[in-house]
Design a protein around this motif. Structure first.
Motif, PDB file in Angstrom:
ATOM      1  N   VAL A  41       0.830  -1.205   0.000  1.00 13.69           N
ATOM      2  CA  VAL A  41       0.000   0.000   0.000  1.00 13.69           C
ATOM      3  C   VAL A  41       0.863   1.253   0.000  1.00 13.69           C
ATOM      4  CG1 VAL A  41      -1.685   1.330   1.333  1.00 13.69           C
ATOM      5  CG2 VAL A  41      -1.943  -1.147   1.122  1.00 13.69           C
ATOM      6  N   VAL A  42       0.481   2.208  -0.832  1.00 19.34           N
ATOM      7  CA  VAL A  42       1.081   3.544  -0.858  1.00 19.34           C
ATOM      8  C   VAL A  42      -0.060   4.561  -0.869  1.00 19.34           C
ATOM      9  CG1 VAL A  42       2.479   5.194  -2.164  1.00 19.34           C
ATOM     10  CG2 VAL A  42       3.162   2.786  -2.072  1.00 19.34           C
ATOM     11  N   ILE A  43      -0.007   5.527   0.027  1.00 16.50           N
ATOM     12  CA  ILE A  43      -1.043   6.557   0.124  1.00 16.50           C
ATOM     13  C   ILE A  43      -0.364   7.923   0.033  1.00 16.50           C
ATOM     14  CG2 ILE A  43      -2.910   7.500   1.538  1.00 16.50           C
ATOM     15  CD1 ILE A  43      -3.018   4.716   2.920  1.00 16.50           C
ATOM     16  N   LEU A  44      -0.833   8.738  -0.911  1.00 15.44           N
ATOM     17  CA  LEU A  44      -0.204  10.023  -1.196  1.00 15.44           C
ATOM     18  C   LEU A  44      -1.258  11.119  -1.373  1.00 15.44           C
ATOM     19  CD1 LEU A  44       2.336   8.796  -3.882  1.00 15.44           C
ATOM     20  CD2 LEU A  44       3.009  10.068  -1.829  1.00 15.44           C
ATOM     21  N   PRO A  45      -0.873  12.386  -1.141  1.00 14.52           N
ATOM     22  CA  PRO A  45      -1.761  13.489  -1.512  1.00 14.52           C
ATOM     23  C   PRO A  45      -2.018  13.499  -3.015  1.00 14.52           C
ATOM     24  CG  PRO A  45      -0.003  14.252  -0.071  1.00 14.52           C
ATOM     25  CD  PRO A  45       0.356  12.855  -0.482  1.00 14.52           C
ATOM     26  N   LYS A  46      -3.170  13.987  -3.404  1.00 13.73           N
ATOM     27  CA  LYS A  46      -3.595  13.955  -4.801  1.00 13.73           C
ATOM     28  C   LYS A  46      -2.562  14.581  -5.744  1.00 13.73           C
ATOM     29  CE  LYS A  46      -7.300  15.664  -7.826  1.00 13.73           C
ATOM     30  NZ  LYS A  46      -8.573  16.459  -7.869  1.00 13.73           N
ATOM     31  N   VAL A  47      -1.918  15.666  -5.328  1.00 11.65           N
ATOM     32  CA  VAL A  47      -0.991  16.369  -6.226  1.00 11.65           C
ATOM     33  C   VAL A  47       0.236  15.512  -6.553  1.00 11.65           C
ATOM     34  CG1 VAL A  47      -1.718  18.679  -5.558  1.00 11.65           C
ATOM     35  CG2 VAL A  47       0.102  17.542  -4.275  1.00 11.65           C
ATOM     36  N   TRP A  48       0.501  14.471  -5.753  1.00  8.28           N
ATOM     37  CA  TRP A  48       1.623  13.575  -6.006  1.00  8.28           C
ATOM     38  C   TRP A  48       1.178  12.284  -6.680  1.00  8.28           C
ATOM     39  CZ3 TRP A  48       6.867  14.274  -4.566  1.00  8.28           C
ATOM     40  CH2 TRP A  48       7.129  15.485  -3.922  1.00  8.28           C
ATOM     41  N   ALA A  49      -0.125  12.035  -6.724  1.00 12.32           N
ATOM     42  CA  ALA A  49      -0.627  10.736  -7.147  1.00 12.32           C
ATOM     43  C   ALA A  49      -0.377  10.464  -8.632  1.00 12.32           C
ATOM     44  CB  ALA A  49      -2.118  10.627  -6.843  1.00 12.32           C
ATOM     45  N   GLU A  50      -0.515  11.472  -9.483  1.00 14.05           N
ATOM     46  CA  GLU A  50      -0.347  11.247 -10.915  1.00 14.05           C
ATOM     47  C   GLU A  50       1.078  10.810 -11.243  1.00 14.05           C
ATOM     48  OE1 GLU A  50      -0.805  13.610 -15.188  1.00 14.05           O
ATOM     49  OE2 GLU A  50      -1.778  14.407 -13.392  1.00 14.05           O
ATOM     50  N   ASP A  51       2.063  11.451 -10.636  1.00 14.67           N
ATOM     51  CA  ASP A  51       3.453  11.067 -10.885  1.00 14.67           C
ATOM     52  C   ASP A  51       3.738   9.668 -10.359  1.00 14.67           C
ATOM     53  OD1 ASP A  51       4.100  13.439 -12.158  1.00 14.67           O
ATOM     54  OD2 ASP A  51       4.770  14.419 -10.321  1.00 14.67           O
ATOM     55  N   PHE A  52       3.130   9.320  -9.208  1.00 11.65           N
ATOM     56  CA  PHE A  52       3.359   7.973  -8.688  1.00 11.65           C
ATOM     57  C   PHE A  52       2.672   6.930  -9.567  1.00 11.65           C
ATOM     58  CE2 PHE A  52       2.439   4.290  -5.997  1.00 11.65           C
ATOM     59  CZ  PHE A  52       3.745   3.959  -5.633  1.00 11.65           C
ATOM     60  N   LEU A  53       1.492   7.258 -10.077  1.00  9.76           N
ATOM     61  CA  LEU A  53       0.812   6.344 -10.999  1.00  9.76           C
ATOM     62  C   LEU A  53       1.695   6.068 -12.214  1.00  9.76           C
ATOM     63  CD1 LEU A  53      -1.699   4.754 -11.887  1.00  9.76           C
ATOM     64  CD2 LEU A  53      -2.586   6.890 -12.868  1.00  9.76           C
ATOM     65  N   LEU A  54       2.335   7.100 -12.755  1.00 12.86           N
ATOM     66  CA  LEU A  54       3.244   6.909 -13.883  1.00 12.86           C
ATOM     67  C   LEU A  54       4.440   6.053 -13.471  1.00 12.86           C
ATOM     68  CD1 LEU A  54       4.099   7.433 -16.773  1.00 12.86           C
ATOM     69  CD2 LEU A  54       5.114   9.609 -16.016  1.00 12.86           C
ATOM     70  N   TYR A  55       4.930   6.242 -12.250  1.00 15.39           N
ATOM     71  CA  TYR A  55       6.040   5.424 -11.754  1.00 15.39           C
ATOM     72  C   TYR A  55       5.629   3.942 -11.758  1.00 15.39           C
ATOM     73  CZ  TYR A  55       9.845   3.817  -8.720  1.00 15.39           C
ATOM     74  OH  TYR A  55      10.945   3.153  -8.202  1.00 15.39           O
ATOM     75  N   CYS A  56       4.420   3.645 -11.325  1.00 14.54           N
ATOM     76  CA  CYS A  56       3.929   2.263 -11.349  1.00 14.54           C
ATOM     77  C   CYS A  56       3.841   1.741 -12.779  1.00 14.54           C
ATOM     78  CB  CYS A  56       2.559   2.173 -10.681  1.00 14.54           C
ATOM     79  SG  CYS A  56       2.556   2.518  -8.916  1.00 14.54           S
ATOM     80  N   TYR A  57       3.334   2.580 -13.674  1.00 13.06           N
ATOM     81  CA  TYR A  57       3.197   2.183 -15.073  1.00 13.06           C
ATOM     82  C   TYR A  57       4.558   1.874 -15.698  1.00 13.06           C
ATOM     83  CZ  TYR A  57       2.285   2.607 -20.094  1.00 13.06           C
ATOM     84  OH  TYR A  57       2.223   2.382 -21.449  1.00 13.06           O
ATOM     85  N   LEU A  58       5.570   2.650 -15.342  1.00 12.50           N
ATOM     86  CA  LEU A  58       6.900   2.472 -15.903  1.00 12.50           C
ATOM     87  C   LEU A  58       7.659   1.307 -15.275  1.00 12.50           C
ATOM     88  CD1 LEU A  58       8.022   6.217 -16.084  1.00 12.50           C
ATOM     89  CD2 LEU A  58       7.373   4.742 -17.999  1.00 12.50           C
ATOM     90  N   ASN A  59       7.197   0.861 -14.093  1.00 16.51           N
ATOM     91  CA  ASN A  59       7.893  -0.210 -13.362  1.00 16.51           C
ATOM     92  C   ASN A  59       6.881  -1.289 -12.938  1.00 16.51           C
ATOM     93  OD1 ASN A  59      10.746   1.059 -12.941  1.00 16.51           O
ATOM     94  ND2 ASN A  59       9.311   2.683 -12.364  1.00 16.51           N
ATOM     95  N   PRO A  60       6.249  -1.946 -13.911  1.00 10.64           N
ATOM     96  CA  PRO A  60       5.142  -2.845 -13.581  1.00 10.64           C
ATOM     97  C   PRO A  60       5.556  -4.117 -12.842  1.00 10.64           C
ATOM     98  CG  PRO A  60       5.689  -3.027 -15.904  1.00 10.64           C
ATOM     99  CD  PRO A  60       6.482  -1.867 -15.366  1.00 10.64           C
ATOM    100  N   VAL A  61       6.821  -4.512 -12.919  1.00  9.84           N
ATOM    101  CA  VAL A  61       7.250  -5.718 -12.212  1.00  9.84           C
ATOM    102  C   VAL A  61       7.408  -5.428 -10.723  1.00  9.84           C
ATOM    103  CG1 VAL A  61       9.024  -7.502 -12.040  1.00  9.84           C
ATOM    104  CG2 VAL A  61       8.368  -6.612 -14.278  1.00  9.84           C
ATOM    105  N   SER A  62       8.028  -4.309 -10.399  1.00  2.00           N
ATOM    106  CA  SER A  62       8.176  -3.918  -9.000  1.00  2.00           C
ATOM    107  C   SER A  62       6.885  -3.351  -8.420  1.00  2.00           C
ATOM    108  CB  SER A  62       9.280  -2.861  -8.861  1.00  2.00           C
ATOM    109  OG  SER A  62      10.528  -3.383  -9.211  1.00  2.00           O
TER     110      SER A  62
END
Length: 267
Positions: A41-62
């Motif tokens: 689980v990762v919980i972030l303020p909305k203004v940081w969420a889009e960049d973290f979503l992209l981080y997940c998309y770019l690193n789908p194995v981890s």
């Protein structure tokens, strides 16, 4: 028969979450309610969420994303009708400006209407598949948390989120390691196949007896260490990104969902 077994699993998961919610269980979740998906689980303020979503998309194995909430929504209906992300994890890490400041058993005091929750797949989900195939898992056999190591394998960055991959390690005899690869390849949403086998020094691990997270386990002379990408990887990226507030699970203390592991499998 399968429906009865599934109903029993769901009852066990809900009872476990009830014990977590009221504070009577704060331990590690490896090996608990086998057959159901567990999540990082990762919980972030909305203004940081889009960049973290992209981080997940770019690193789908981890970072295999299995659920993302709307801002301010603490419930996770896709993974369980009664799951409350604020109370249903045995222990949370609270980071401020990238620094770990507190470990708590609920985060209601930190919750606000702009918090966005991410649930990522976890290797604890594939442990059940390995056990079902007759393989022995050392950390479960010894009633320990899995060994987790920071490596020299870089992840793909997204804005301020960057860092190296964290891996879990489980030792197997060579023939069993091959079987483990075959089994976990079918579970990409639980990190999938190993990313490294043997020679830990090649990925920056100097001493298998000294994991950065979790517990050490012995590796016998006739065994090789097998390394899977780990959902603690985002915690390294969070440490580097330094958001004003971020909340994660404590490594090894996961969200136990109502979703069957088989639902994540690739046939």
């Amino acid at each position: 028969m399968a429906n009865n077994q599934n109903a029993e699993l769901l009852d066990k998961a809900r009872l476990l979450r009830h014990d977590i919610r009221d504070g009577s269980f704060t331990g590690y979740t490896s090996g608990l309610v086998p057959g159901l998906v567990q999540g990082n689980v990762v919980i972030l303020p909305k203004v940081w969420a889009e960049d973290f979503l992209l981080y997940c998309y770019l690193n789908p194995v981890s970072c295999p994303l299995i659920s993302m909430s709307k801002p301010g929504d603490a419930m996770v209906p896709a993974l369980g009708a009664d799951i409350d992300i604020r109370t249903d994890i045995p222990q949370y890490n609270v980071f401020k400006d990238g620094e770990l400041v507190e470990q708590v058993t609920d985060i209601e005091q930190y919750w606000s209407d702009d918090m966005v929750s991410f649930v990522l797949g976890c290797s604890f989900s594939f442990e059940e598949a390995l056990l079902r195939a007759g393989l022995s898992i050392r950390n479960i056999d010894l009633d320990r948390n899995v060994s987790m190591f920071e490596t020299n394998i870089a992840t793909a960055p997204s804005a301020k989120f960057f860092g190296n991959t964290v891996v879990t390690m489980r030792p197997f005899k060579p023939a069993d390691a091959i079987r483990a690869i075959q089994i976990t390849t079918r579970l990409p949403k639980a990190h999938g196949a190993p990313i490294h086998i043997g020679m830990p020094n090649k990925i920056g691990i100097e001493d298998l007896a000294k994991p950065e997270y979790g517990d050490s386990v012995p590796v016998n002379d006739d065994e090789i260490p097998v390394f899977w990408a780990c959902g603690v990887t985002p915690q390294v990226a969070i440490r580097n990104a330094k958001p004003p507030l971020c909340i994660t699970h404590v490594p090894g203390k996961m969200l136990v969902t109502d979703k069957l592991n088989d639902e994540l499998a690739v046939l």
